[in-house]
Every structure is written in C-alpha cells, then in structure tokens.
Design a protein around this motif. Structure first.
Motif, PDB file in Angstrom:
ATOM      1  N   LEU A 162       2.706 -15.316  -2.240  1.00  0.00           N
ATOM      2  CA  LEU A 162       2.966 -16.179  -1.090  1.00  0.00           C
ATOM      3  C   LEU A 162       1.937 -16.135   0.028  1.00  0.00           C
ATOM      4  CD1 LEU A 162       6.804 -15.497  -0.665  1.00  0.00           C
ATOM      5  CD2 LEU A 162       5.751 -17.512  -1.675  1.00  0.00           C
ATOM      6  N   ALA A 163       1.280 -15.007   0.234  1.00  0.00           N
ATOM      7  CA  ALA A 163       0.518 -14.800   1.474  1.00  0.00           C
ATOM      8  C   ALA A 163      -0.706 -15.697   1.599  1.00  0.00           C
ATOM      9  CB  ALA A 163       0.103 -13.340   1.591  1.00  0.00           C
ATOM     10  N   ASP A 164      -0.756 -16.441   2.711  1.00  0.00           N
ATOM     11  CA  ASP A 164      -1.989 -17.116   3.119  1.00  0.00           C
ATOM     12  C   ASP A 164      -2.784 -16.207   4.051  1.00  0.00           C
ATOM     13  OD1 ASP A 164      -1.409 -19.653   1.842  1.00  0.00           O
ATOM     14  OD2 ASP A 164       0.079 -19.965   3.414  1.00  0.00           O
ATOM     15  N   HIS A 165      -2.029 -15.498   4.906  1.00  0.00           N
ATOM     16  CA  HIS A 165      -2.647 -14.601   5.877  1.00  0.00           C
ATOM     17  C   HIS A 165      -1.947 -13.250   5.820  1.00  0.00           C
ATOM     18  CE1 HIS A 165      -4.711 -18.037   7.750  1.00  0.00           C
ATOM     19  NE2 HIS A 165      -3.561 -18.674   7.652  1.00  0.00           N
ATOM     20  N   LEU A 166      -2.716 -12.191   6.100  1.00  0.00           N
ATOM     21  CA  LEU A 166      -2.157 -10.844   6.201  1.00  0.00           C
ATOM     22  C   LEU A 166      -2.364 -10.325   7.617  1.00  0.00           C
ATOM     23  CD1 LEU A 166      -3.398  -9.101   2.901  1.00  0.00           C
ATOM     24  CD2 LEU A 166      -1.166 -10.142   3.358  1.00  0.00           C
ATOM     25  N   LEU A 167      -1.356  -9.608   8.091  1.00  0.00           N
ATOM     26  CA  LEU A 167      -1.413  -8.969   9.401  1.00  0.00           C
ATOM     27  C   LEU A 167      -1.114  -7.492   9.162  1.00  0.00           C
ATOM     28  CD1 LEU A 167      -1.814 -10.279  12.238  1.00  0.00           C
ATOM     29  CD2 LEU A 167       0.630 -10.056  12.578  1.00  0.00           C
ATOM     30  N   ILE A 168      -2.096  -6.634   9.355  1.00  0.00           N
ATOM     31  CA  ILE A 168      -1.927  -5.200   9.120  1.00  0.00           C
ATOM     32  C   ILE A 168      -1.563  -4.537  10.450  1.00  0.00           C
ATOM     33  CG2 ILE A 168      -2.954  -3.100   8.202  1.00  0.00           C
ATOM     34  CD1 ILE A 168      -2.765  -5.383   6.163  1.00  0.00           C
ATOM     35  N   ILE A 169      -0.418  -3.857  10.465  1.00  0.00           N
ATOM     36  CA  ILE A 169       0.099  -3.253  11.697  1.00  0.00           C
ATOM     37  C   ILE A 169       0.179  -1.738  11.532  1.00  0.00           C
ATOM     38  CG2 ILE A 169       2.017  -3.239  13.343  1.00  0.00           C
ATOM     39  CD1 ILE A 169       2.795  -5.999  12.149  1.00  0.00           C
ATOM     40  N   ASP A 170      -0.250  -1.030  12.545  1.00  0.00           N
ATOM     41  CA  ASP A 170      -0.182   0.428  12.532  1.00  0.00           C
ATOM     42  C   ASP A 170       0.173   0.930  13.924  1.00  0.00           C
ATOM     43  OD1 ASP A 170      -0.577   3.054  11.317  1.00  0.00           O
ATOM     44  OD2 ASP A 170      -2.374   3.192  12.559  1.00  0.00           O
ATOM     45  N   ARG A 171       1.281   1.657  14.014  1.00  0.00           N
ATOM     46  CA  ARG A 171       1.752   2.226  15.285  1.00  0.00           C
ATOM     47  C   ARG A 171       1.807   1.180  16.407  1.00  0.00           C
ATOM     48  NH1 ARG A 171      -1.976   7.590  15.233  1.00  0.00           N
ATOM     49  NH2 ARG A 171      -3.410   6.038  14.370  1.00  0.00           N
ATOM     50  N   GLY A 172       2.352   0.024  16.049  1.00  0.00           N
ATOM     51  CA  GLY A 172       2.590  -1.014  17.042  1.00  0.00           C
ATOM     52  C   GLY A 172       1.403  -1.864  17.413  1.00  0.00           C
ATOM     53  N   LYS A 173       0.291  -1.680  16.725  1.00  0.00           N
ATOM     54  CA  LYS A 173      -0.910  -2.453  17.034  1.00  0.00           C
ATOM     55  C   LYS A 173      -1.394  -3.192  15.790  1.00  0.00           C
ATOM     56  CE  LYS A 173      -2.561   0.717  20.636  1.00  0.00           C
ATOM     57  NZ  LYS A 173      -3.690   1.559  21.100  1.00  0.00           N
ATOM     58  N   ILE A 174      -2.020  -4.337  16.021  1.00  0.00           N
ATOM     59  CA  ILE A 174      -2.640  -5.064  14.912  1.00  0.00           C
ATOM     60  C   ILE A 174      -3.979  -4.413  14.611  1.00  0.00           C
ATOM     61  CG2 ILE A 174      -3.628  -7.243  14.149  1.00  0.00           C
ATOM     62  CD1 ILE A 174      -1.591  -8.703  15.839  1.00  0.00           C
ATOM     63  N   VAL A 175      -4.101  -3.907  13.397  1.00  0.00           N
ATOM     64  CA  VAL A 175      -5.337  -3.274  12.968  1.00  0.00           C
ATOM     65  C   VAL A 175      -6.316  -4.320  12.449  1.00  0.00           C
ATOM     66  CG1 VAL A 175      -6.345  -1.713  11.246  1.00  0.00           C
ATOM     67  CG2 VAL A 175      -4.233  -1.083  12.431  1.00  0.00           C
ATOM     68  N   GLU A 176      -5.762  -5.281  11.732  1.00  0.00           N
ATOM     69  CA  GLU A 176      -6.611  -6.306  11.122  1.00  0.00           C
ATOM     70  C   GLU A 176      -5.754  -7.517  10.795  1.00  0.00           C
ATOM     71  OE1 GLU A 176     -10.327  -6.343   7.950  1.00  0.00           O
ATOM     72  OE2 GLU A 176      -8.955  -4.634   8.031  1.00  0.00           O
ATOM     73  N   SER A 177      -6.337  -8.694  10.886  1.00  0.00           N
ATOM     74  CA  SER A 177      -5.635  -9.915  10.514  1.00  0.00           C
ATOM     75  C   SER A 177      -6.641 -10.926   9.998  1.00  0.00           C
ATOM     76  CB  SER A 177      -4.878 -10.504  11.716  1.00  0.00           C
ATOM     77  OG  SER A 177      -5.781 -10.937  12.719  1.00  0.00           O
ATOM     78  N   GLY A 178      -6.158 -11.800   9.136  1.00  0.00           N
ATOM     79  CA  GLY A 178      -7.041 -12.824   8.622  1.00  0.00           C
ATOM     80  C   GLY A 178      -6.534 -13.369   7.315  1.00  0.00           C
ATOM     81  N   PRO A 179      -7.297 -14.260   6.684  1.00  0.00           N
ATOM     82  CA  PRO A 179      -6.897 -14.821   5.400  1.00  0.00           C
ATOM     83  C   PRO A 179      -6.706 -13.728   4.353  1.00  0.00           C
ATOM     84  CG  PRO A 179      -8.732 -16.053   6.339  1.00  0.00           C
ATOM     85  CD  PRO A 179      -8.562 -14.833   7.180  1.00  0.00           C
ATOM     86  N   PHE A 180      -5.766 -13.947   3.468  1.00  0.00           N
ATOM     87  CA  PHE A 180      -5.462 -12.992   2.401  1.00  0.00           C
ATOM     88  C   PHE A 180      -6.727 -12.532   1.684  1.00  0.00           C
ATOM     89  CE2 PHE A 180      -4.646 -12.425  -2.147  1.00  0.00           C
ATOM     90  CZ  PHE A 180      -3.707 -11.416  -2.147  1.00  0.00           C
ATOM     91  N   ASN A 181      -7.555 -13.509   1.265  1.00  0.00           N
ATOM     92  CA  ASN A 181      -8.736 -13.180   0.464  1.00  0.00           C
ATOM     93  C   ASN A 181      -9.776 -12.371   1.219  1.00  0.00           C
ATOM     94  OD1 ASN A 181      -7.863 -14.420  -1.906  1.00  0.00           O
ATOM     95  ND2 ASN A 181      -8.567 -16.433  -1.223  1.00  0.00           N
ATOM     96  N   VAL A 182      -9.720 -12.380   2.550  1.00  0.00           N
ATOM     97  CA  VAL A 182     -10.653 -11.594   3.355  1.00  0.00           C
ATOM     98  C   VAL A 182     -10.096 -10.191   3.592  1.00  0.00           C
ATOM     99  CG1 VAL A 182     -11.777 -11.399   5.607  1.00  0.00           C
ATOM    100  CG2 VAL A 182     -11.619 -13.631   4.482  1.00  0.00           C
ATOM    101  N   VAL A 183      -8.846 -10.127   4.048  1.00  0.00           N
ATOM    102  CA  VAL A 183      -8.257  -8.838   4.398  1.00  0.00           C
ATOM    103  C   VAL A 183      -8.116  -7.932   3.178  1.00  0.00           C
ATOM    104  CG1 VAL A 183      -6.220  -7.689   5.381  1.00  0.00           C
ATOM    105  CG2 VAL A 183      -7.066  -9.816   6.389  1.00  0.00           C
ATOM    106  N   LYS A 184      -7.836  -8.504   2.017  1.00  0.00           N
ATOM    107  CA  LYS A 184      -7.632  -7.667   0.827  1.00  0.00           C
ATOM    108  C   LYS A 184      -8.904  -6.926   0.427  1.00  0.00           C
ATOM    109  CE  LYS A 184      -8.552 -11.151  -2.762  1.00  0.00           C
ATOM    110  NZ  LYS A 184      -7.935 -11.986  -3.804  1.00  0.00           N
ATOM    111  N   ARG A 185     -10.053  -7.361   0.932  1.00  0.00           N
ATOM    112  CA  ARG A 185     -11.325  -6.694   0.618  1.00  0.00           C
ATOM    113  C   ARG A 185     -11.828  -5.839   1.780  1.00  0.00           C
ATOM    114  NH1 ARG A 185     -11.823 -11.772  -2.012  1.00  0.00           N
ATOM    115  NH2 ARG A 185     -12.131 -11.518  -4.254  1.00  0.00           N
ATOM    116  N   SER A 186     -10.972  -5.620   2.771  1.00  0.00           N
ATOM    117  CA  SER A 186     -11.379  -4.870   3.954  1.00  0.00           C
ATOM    118  C   SER A 186     -11.710  -3.415   3.621  1.00  0.00           C
ATOM    119  CB  SER A 186     -10.256  -4.909   5.000  1.00  0.00           C
ATOM    120  OG  SER A 186     -10.512  -4.012   6.052  1.00  0.00           O
ATOM    121  N   ASN A 187     -12.648  -2.862   4.370  1.00  0.00           N
ATOM    122  CA  ASN A 187     -12.986  -1.445   4.252  1.00  0.00           C
ATOM    123  C   ASN A 187     -12.367  -0.615   5.371  1.00  0.00           C
ATOM    124  OD1 ASN A 187     -14.618  -1.379   1.870  1.00  0.00           O
ATOM    125  ND2 ASN A 187     -16.233  -2.427   3.006  1.00  0.00           N
ATOM    126  N   HIS A 188     -11.551  -1.243   6.216  1.00  0.00           N
ATOM    127  CA  HIS A 188     -10.906  -0.485   7.293  1.00  0.00           C
ATOM    128  C   HIS A 188      -9.978   0.556   6.666  1.00  0.00           C
ATOM    129  CE1 HIS A 188      -8.487   0.520  10.773  1.00  0.00           C
ATOM    130  NE2 HIS A 188      -9.308  -0.178  11.546  1.00  0.00           N
TER     131      HIS A 188
END
Length: 260
Positions: A206-232
């Motif tokens: 389903l995901a078009d976009h991913l929002l990665i949350i850690d301890r109440g903060k957004i760590v990373e957000s963006g299109p699925f195909n971009v975030v899934k390859r993140s090195n964070h």
C-alpha cells in the motif's frame, strides 16, 4: 480531498514529551505509512492528525485552516468524509455490532434509513468478513471480530480519508489477507490513507510514502522507493524490525532488505 498539515506540533503527557516539534504535510490521494518502534509515538501522531487529540503546542491544519478553528459545519463535513480505525476497535459496548456500524450513517446521512441503511450495514459487515449475528454485543464476539466491526464502521460511509491504527493487529492470517485486499481496493478507488503499522506486507502493498518516527520525532520521510534505500541508522533499524518475522518476500519486500 483533504490536505492534513502539522506545524511545530508537540504533545506532552504529564512531564513526558510524546511528540516533539513535528512538521509534516500529508498529501491527498496517497497512502502514508507511519513506521517506528513500539512507543515511538505513531498512534499519538495519527490521532493528532485526525483531530482526536489537541496538541500541547503547534497547529494541525485541514486544507490550510487550523483544525480547532473550523466552523461547526466545516468540522461536520470533515467527519462525514473521514474515518478512523482504532487499534483496539473502540466499539460502544452498549450497542449491537449492527448499531456500531450503522452509527456514521445515522449521524451524517440521516436520509438513509430502513432497508437501505440495513442493506449498507450488512453489506459492509460481509465485506470485512464478519459472519456472526449482527445483533450481538461487542463483548459476545472475539477480539478479531471486534476489529473487523471497527473497520466496517469506518468505511461504511465510503470516506475520502482514512486514519488507520495498526489494522492487522490481532487478526488471523485469513482476516489479515481480507483486510489487506480491502485496503488495496480502497487505494485503487482513490481513498487517502494515513496508516500506523508494523506490517511488512501492508507496507509493500500500500505505501506511497513512509514516515519513520523515533521517540516522537520524524527521522525521515519521503516516497517509499526512496526511504526504503535509506542509510540512516534508525530507518535501517526500523525497516529491519518490520521485516524480522517475514518468511516469504515479494519484490518490494526484497528491495526493502537492501542495505538493512
């Protein structure tokens, strides 16, 4: 269509900051999946975006207008065109499952009644896979069935925007597959969705976009195909956690494994 935006949103619970200075815009016509470890603030963020919680500071906007400055008619229109699927179903114990599902229609579509209302309710209950008697109370059905009724209540009026908190939690494999197919159908029909989930299958499907949350903060957000390859490191850890119990992969899931 609704654009939901959060500007410098914070949420305190006592002396504890649950959500910290979040700025984000949820675009209409897409599916955003919130991912994070347990306790990261996903459910709280979802309820803030839906206007079910009032932020301690900051502003939640609906189409550029502060949520809590909406006129009564504007808020009613928003509620009419949106739905919320709760993690624990949140059914009214003193009403039958039929009455729970019928509630949005009775409130927002009073011209629908009698056989038409009954037909819509029973059709939606069947669509989510509920097979038991409609006159049962929530306490008389299983937790998984309660979840299905909660989903039916949220979609019975065909909302344009759905807020969804852990939709696959406590469901058996057959019910999970049915819910995934239902959400896929809603996406194809153009329903906007903001989903808190830890399911790899849901993310992949389903995901078009991913929002990665850690301890109440957004760590990373963006299109699925971009975030899934993140090195964070946090993003990689969250994605690895999501994939931990997956035994079979489709192409998108295999792509998620890259660099994790």
């Amino acid at each position: 269509m609704y654009t939901i935006s959060l500007d410098s949103v914070c949420m305190m619970r006592g002396d504890t900051e649950i959500i910290s200075e979040i700025n984000h815009v949820f675009s209409p016509g897409s599916v955003t999946v919130l991912l994070g470890f347990s306790g990261s603030g996903k459910s709280t963020l979802l309820k803030l975006a839906a206007g079910l919680l009032t932020p301690t500071s900051g502003v939640v906007r609906v189409n550029e207008k502060s949520f809590f400055q909406l006129k009564r008619g504007e808020e009613e229109a928003f509620r009419k065109n949106s739905g919320f699927i709760f993690q624990d179903a949140a059914l009214w114990a003193n009403q039958t499952v039929f009455e729970n599902v019928a509630f949005p229609l009775k409130v927002h579509f009073p011209h629908i009644f009698g056989e038409e209302l009954s037909g819509k309710v029973l059709e939606t209950m069947a669509e989510v896979g509920y097979r038991d008697k409609p006159e049962r109370r929530p306490s008389q059905i299983s937790g998984g069935e309660q979840k299905m009724i909660g989903i039916a209540r949220a979609i019975v009026s065909h909302p344009k925007l759905l807020f969804i908190d852990m939709p696959l939690l406590n469901l058996d494999s057959a019910s999970e597959a049915r819910v995934l197919e239902l959400l896929k159908k809603l996406k194809i029909e153009g329903t906007s969705m903001i989903i808190s989930s830890g399911s790899s299958h849901l993310v992949s499907l389903l995901a078009d976009h991913l929002l990665i949350i850690d301890r109440g903060k957004i760590v990373e957000s963006g299109p699925f195909n971009v975030v899934k390859r993140s090195n964070h490191p946090v993003t990689k850890g969250v994605l690895a956690s999501v994939l931990e119990h997956v035994s079979s992969y489709d192409d998108d899931i295999l792509n998620l494994l890259e660099d994790v």
